[in-house]
Design an enzyme around this catalytic site. Structure first.
Site, PDB file in Angstrom:
ATOM      1  N   GLN A  22      42.556  36.153 -19.942  1.00  0.00           N
ATOM      2  CA  GLN A  22      43.643  35.770 -20.427  1.00  0.00           C
ATOM      3  C   GLN A  22      44.461  36.500 -21.486  1.00  0.00           C
ATOM      4  OE1 GLN A  22      42.713  31.429 -20.314  1.00  0.00           O
ATOM      5  NE2 GLN A  22      44.810  31.347 -19.363  1.00  0.00           N
ATOM      6  N   HIS A  37      37.560  25.037 -15.415  1.00  0.00           N
ATOM      7  CA  HIS A  37      38.664  25.833 -15.255  1.00  0.00           C
ATOM      8  C   HIS A  37      38.637  27.138 -16.010  1.00  0.00           C
ATOM      9  CE1 HIS A  37      43.261  26.009 -15.538  1.00  0.00           C
ATOM     10  NE2 HIS A  37      42.864  26.988 -16.156  1.00  0.00           N
ATOM     11  N   GLU A  38      37.912  27.096 -17.091  1.00  0.00           N
ATOM     12  CA  GLU A  38      37.789  28.360 -17.954  1.00  0.00           C
ATOM     13  C   GLU A  38      36.871  29.101 -17.499  1.00  0.00           C
ATOM     14  OE1 GLU A  38      40.005  28.773 -19.911  1.00  0.00           O
ATOM     15  OE2 GLU A  38      40.862  26.899 -20.125  1.00  0.00           O
ATOM     16  N   HIS A  59      38.055  31.478 -14.621  1.00  0.00           N
ATOM     17  CA  HIS A  59      38.691  32.445 -15.079  1.00  0.00           C
ATOM     18  C   HIS A  59      37.963  34.029 -14.897  1.00  0.00           C
ATOM     19  CE1 HIS A  59      42.993  31.302 -16.057  1.00  0.00           C
ATOM     20  NE2 HIS A  59      42.443  30.170 -16.780  1.00  0.00           N
ATOM     21  N   CYS A  83      48.070  25.797 -16.924  1.00  0.00           N
ATOM     22  CA  CYS A  83      46.976  27.114 -17.521  1.00  0.00           C
ATOM     23  C   CYS A  83      48.263  27.941 -18.216  1.00  0.00           C
ATOM     24  CB  CYS A  83      46.487  27.842 -16.167  1.00  0.00           C
ATOM     25  SG  CYS A  83      45.660  29.427 -16.656  1.00  0.00           S
ATOM     26  N   LEU A  84      47.743  28.591 -19.327  1.00  0.00           N
ATOM     27  CA  LEU A  84      48.628  29.430 -20.125  1.00  0.00           C
ATOM     28  C   LEU A  84      49.116  30.523 -19.414  1.00  0.00           C
ATOM     29  CD1 LEU A  84      47.172  29.178 -23.596  1.00  0.00           C
ATOM     30  CD2 LEU A  84      49.164  27.867 -22.533  1.00  0.00           C
ATOM     31  N   GLY A 102      41.998  25.322 -23.519  1.00  0.00           N
ATOM     32  CA  GLY A 102      40.827  26.471 -23.349  1.00  0.00           C
ATOM     33  C   GLY A 102      41.579  27.841 -23.267  1.00  0.00           C
TER      34      GLY A 102
HETATM   35 NI    NI Z   1      43.696  28.585 -17.394  1.00  0.00          NI
END
Ligand code: NI
Length: 177
Positions: free
Chosen positions: A54, A144-145, A148, A102-103, A49
């Site tokens: 991000q 999680h997304e 953010h 997480c990226l 995701g």
């Molecule tokens: Ni993330």
């Protein structure tokens, strides 16, 4: 389409509350190309995701998808979803534990527990409202997304600091936990 640069841990954009998207702006070329670029960027970096903060855009937009993802080999499939101004309602106090990554926090995994069943409501890329009940991996990814968008990262939700690991050590010592 373009692959966007990912904001990493320490970048203030990851800690801001992202702004609501005006529903009249969803059809704009800018918003549609942001969505396309987020999808392409998620695919390029094998994320399950991606949230707009991000990619340095502080707006309430997330995308997610999981199909044979090498970063999450045990994960169940999630169809490609674009969600604007998403809302989450928790449906159970039972928790689902997963080693998350997480990226924006590259190279780390941590065991995080979250509610295992949620109702998820958002606008799609045409501006139409949809609602889903999600459980397991897809409920975890969605939460999680959406975190953010409120300036939260998965590392904020770590309860047990012994379950924080670099990726090679996670694979070596924790893959079965
Ligand atoms: Ni993330």
């Amino acid at each position: 389409m373009a692959i966007l640069k990912i904001a990493e841990l320490g970048n203030p954009v990851l800690r801001k509350r992202a702004a609501e998207v005006d529903s009249h702006d969803i059809s704009s070329p800018q918003m549609q190309s942001l969505i396309d670029d987020m999808i392409e960027t998620m695919h390029e970096y094998e994320g399950a995701g991606l949230a707009a903060p991000q990619v340095h855009c502080s707006q309430r937009v997330v995308v997610f998808e999981s199909q044979d993802n090498p970063r999450y080999p045990a994960a169940s499939d999630i169809p490609l979803t674009v969600a604007i101004n998403p809302e989450i309602e928790v449906l159970t106090s039972d928790l689902e534990g997963m080693w998350e990554g997480c990226l924006s926090v590259p190279g780390l995994r941590a065991y995080v527990e979250r509610p295992g069943r949620i109702r998820f409501s958002a606008l799609d890329r045409r501006g139409e409202r949809f609602e889903q009940e999600l459980e397991g991996f897809s409920a975890v990814v969605t939460q999680h997304e959406c975190d953010h968008l409120d300036g939260l990262l998965f590392i904020d939700r770590i309860e047990c600091k012994e379950k924080l690991a670099f990726l090679p050590e996670y694979r070596k010592y924790h893959l079965d936990s």
